[in-house]
Design a protein around this motif. Structure first.
Motif, PDB file in Angstrom:
ATOM      1  N   UNK A   1       0.737  -1.182   0.100  1.00  0.00           N
ATOM      2  CA  UNK A   1       0.111   0.038   0.043  1.00  0.00           C
ATOM      3  C   UNK A   1       1.110   1.390   0.029  1.00  0.00           C
ATOM      4  N   UNK A   2       1.890   1.230   0.587  1.00  0.00           N
ATOM      5  CA  UNK A   2       2.889   2.310   0.796  1.00  0.00           C
ATOM      6  C   UNK A   2       3.441   2.790  -0.591  1.00  0.00           C
ATOM      7  N   UNK A   3       3.583   1.677  -1.611  1.00  0.00           N
ATOM      8  CA  UNK A   3       4.176   1.949  -3.089  1.00  0.00           C
ATOM      9  C   UNK A   3       2.987   2.736  -3.720  1.00  0.00           C
ATOM     10  N   UNK A   4       1.737   2.469  -3.541  1.00  0.00           N
ATOM     11  CA  UNK A   4       0.667   2.941  -4.145  1.00  0.00           C
ATOM     12  C   UNK A   4       0.491   4.376  -3.623  1.00  0.00           C
ATOM     13  N   UNK A   5       0.632   4.678  -2.436  1.00  0.00           N
ATOM     14  CA  UNK A   5       0.592   5.969  -1.662  1.00  0.00           C
ATOM     15  C   UNK A   5       1.684   6.843  -2.366  1.00  0.00           C
ATOM     16  N   UNK A   6       2.883   6.300  -2.498  1.00  0.00           N
ATOM     17  CA  UNK A   6       3.847   6.987  -2.896  1.00  0.00           C
ATOM     18  C   UNK A   6       3.705   7.602  -4.274  1.00  0.00           C
ATOM     19  N   UNK A   7       3.053   6.360  -4.933  1.00  0.00           N
ATOM     20  CA  UNK A   7       2.879   6.876  -6.548  1.00  0.00           C
ATOM     21  C   UNK A   7       1.822   8.055  -6.594  1.00  0.00           C
ATOM     22  N   UNK A   8       0.955   7.910  -5.581  1.00  0.00           N
ATOM     23  CA  UNK A   8      -0.305   8.876  -5.774  1.00  0.00           C
ATOM     24  C   UNK A   8       0.271  10.232  -5.125  1.00  0.00           C
ATOM     25  N   UNK A  64     -14.989  17.213   7.171  1.00  0.00           N
ATOM     26  CA  UNK A  64     -13.708  16.933   7.338  1.00  0.00           C
ATOM     27  C   UNK A  64     -13.074  16.014   6.389  1.00  0.00           C
ATOM     28  N   UNK A  65     -11.679  16.442   6.263  1.00  0.00           N
ATOM     29  CA  UNK A  65     -10.866  15.484   5.027  1.00  0.00           C
ATOM     30  C   UNK A  65     -10.498  14.140   5.981  1.00  0.00           C
ATOM     31  N   UNK A  66     -10.069  13.301   5.220  1.00  0.00           N
ATOM     32  CA  UNK A  66      -9.569  12.248   5.656  1.00  0.00           C
ATOM     33  C   UNK A  66      -8.096  12.195   6.070  1.00  0.00           C
ATOM     34  N   UNK A  67      -7.601  12.044   7.409  1.00  0.00           N
ATOM     35  CA  UNK A  67      -6.216  12.197   7.850  1.00  0.00           C
ATOM     36  C   UNK A  67      -5.683  10.941   7.674  1.00  0.00           C
ATOM     37  N   UNK A  68      -4.544  10.739   7.181  1.00  0.00           N
ATOM     38  CA  UNK A  68      -3.630   9.608   7.316  1.00  0.00           C
ATOM     39  C   UNK A  68      -2.279  10.127   8.011  1.00  0.00           C
ATOM     40  N   UNK A  69      -1.831   9.275   8.886  1.00  0.00           N
ATOM     41  CA  UNK A  69      -0.550   9.475   9.423  1.00  0.00           C
ATOM     42  C   UNK A  69       0.170   8.259   9.343  1.00  0.00           C
ATOM     43  N   UNK A  70       1.266   8.436   8.670  1.00  0.00           N
ATOM     44  CA  UNK A  70       2.178   7.256   8.279  1.00  0.00           C
ATOM     45  C   UNK A  70       1.390   6.131   7.676  1.00  0.00           C
ATOM     46  N   UNK A  98      -8.902   8.053  -4.660  1.00  0.00           N
ATOM     47  CA  UNK A  98      -8.300   6.582  -4.449  1.00  0.00           C
ATOM     48  C   UNK A  98      -8.953   6.009  -3.093  1.00  0.00           C
ATOM     49  N   UNK A  99      -9.171   6.785  -2.204  1.00  0.00           N
ATOM     50  CA  UNK A  99      -9.683   6.363  -1.021  1.00  0.00           C
ATOM     51  C   UNK A  99     -11.256   6.354  -0.760  1.00  0.00           C
ATOM     52  N   UNK A 100     -11.985   6.511  -2.092  1.00  0.00           N
ATOM     53  CA  UNK A 100     -13.388   6.275  -2.025  1.00  0.00           C
ATOM     54  C   UNK A 100     -14.324   7.227  -1.308  1.00  0.00           C
ATOM     55  N   UNK A 101     -15.404   6.854  -0.578  1.00  0.00           N
ATOM     56  CA  UNK A 101     -16.050   7.821   0.145  1.00  0.00           C
ATOM     57  C   UNK A 101     -15.169   8.584   1.389  1.00  0.00           C
ATOM     58  N   UNK A 102     -14.417   7.642   1.793  1.00  0.00           N
ATOM     59  CA  UNK A 102     -13.761   8.396   2.747  1.00  0.00           C
ATOM     60  C   UNK A 102     -13.028   9.699   2.390  1.00  0.00           C
ATOM     61  N   UNK A 103     -12.557   9.699   1.004  1.00  0.00           N
ATOM     62  CA  UNK A 103     -11.612  10.678   0.700  1.00  0.00           C
ATOM     63  C   UNK A 103     -12.320  11.870   0.072  1.00  0.00           C
ATOM     64  N   UNK A 108      -5.555  14.247   3.916  1.00  0.00           N
ATOM     65  CA  UNK A 108      -4.470  15.161   4.405  1.00  0.00           C
ATOM     66  C   UNK A 108      -3.358  14.076   4.756  1.00  0.00           C
ATOM     67  N   UNK A 109      -2.339  13.737   3.988  1.00  0.00           N
ATOM     68  CA  UNK A 109      -1.332  12.885   4.353  1.00  0.00           C
ATOM     69  C   UNK A 109      -0.209  13.408   5.057  1.00  0.00           C
ATOM     70  N   UNK A 110      -0.016  12.890   6.300  1.00  0.00           N
ATOM     71  CA  UNK A 110       0.999  13.361   7.115  1.00  0.00           C
ATOM     72  C   UNK A 110       2.069  12.270   7.323  1.00  0.00           C
ATOM     73  N   UNK A 111       3.305  12.456   6.945  1.00  0.00           N
ATOM     74  CA  UNK A 111       4.380  11.635   7.226  1.00  0.00           C
ATOM     75  C   UNK A 111       5.337  11.791   7.881  1.00  0.00           C
ATOM     76  N   UNK A 112       5.595  11.092   9.174  1.00  0.00           N
ATOM     77  CA  UNK A 112       6.512  11.636  10.297  1.00  0.00           C
ATOM     78  C   UNK A 112       7.921  11.199   9.829  1.00  0.00           C
ATOM     79  N   UNK A 113       8.935  11.826  10.529  1.00  0.00           N
ATOM     80  CA  UNK A 113      10.353  11.624  10.258  1.00  0.00           C
ATOM     81  C   UNK A 113      10.737  10.224  10.812  1.00  0.00           C
ATOM     82  N   UNK A 114      10.103   9.689  11.713  1.00  0.00           N
ATOM     83  CA  UNK A 114      10.451   8.360  12.219  1.00  0.00           C
ATOM     84  C   UNK A 114       9.920   7.144  11.023  1.00  0.00           C
TER      85      UNK A 114
END
Length: 152
Positions: A1-8, A64-70, A98-103, A108-114
């Motif tokens: 899934x991470x690869x799909x998200x990276x592409x998106x 509200x938007x869909x929030x994705x953290x990592x 891509x996230x369907x009804x939730x999106x 809002x995609x948040x990626x942490x340094x960790x």
């Protein structure tokens, strides 16, 4: 899934706030407030303020938007320290579908340094494992060849 998200994410809007940005934010909401196309309502203390993404709408009462953290869906992002955030991206319109009804109200995609550090570590380990597998395959081939030559 991470690869799909990276592409998106290539289609999203990057905040431009990454490790090289020297701007200090007092909260994750302050960080999001400056993103292009994002409107943030007044702070509500310990609960999430209203956040709207321009250009995205739906007929539901949910705004509200869909929030994705990592790559994980969360309802509240107030726990995040802006200093721990590597980057923030906003997906809207077709890319959020891509996230369907939730999106439907954007993502809002948040990626942490960790998370970035863990991904780099996993990639390095995979690279090392691939090199070891290649070496083992070569040794097995040499062993078969030596056994075949010993039988002659």
């Amino acid at each position: 899934m991470a690869l799909c998200l990276a592409a998106l994410s290539a289609f999203g809007q990057n905040s431009g706030r990454d490790n090289n940005d020297k701007t200090r934010y007092s909260s994750i909401i302050d960080m999001i407030r400056g993103l292009p196309g994002v409107q943030v309502g007044p702070d509500k203390g310990s609960s999430m303020p209203d956040i709207f993404i321009r250009g995205v709408g739906t007929n539901s009462n949910q705004y509200q938007p869909l929030f994705l953290v990592d790559d994980i869906r969360v309802d509240n992002i107030l726990y995040l320290n802006p200093e721990d955030v590597d980057h923030v991206e906003v997906l809207k319109d077709g890319t959020a579908s891509f996230y369907g009804g939730e999106g439907a109200n954007g993502v809002i995609m948040i990626v942490t340094k960790e998370f970035v550090r863990q991904q780099k570590e996993a990639e390095q380990k995979a690279k090392e494992a691939k090199a070891l597998a290649k070496q083992a395959k070569k040794q097995a081939k040499e062993a078969r060849k030596a056994a075949k030559n010993a039988g002659k």
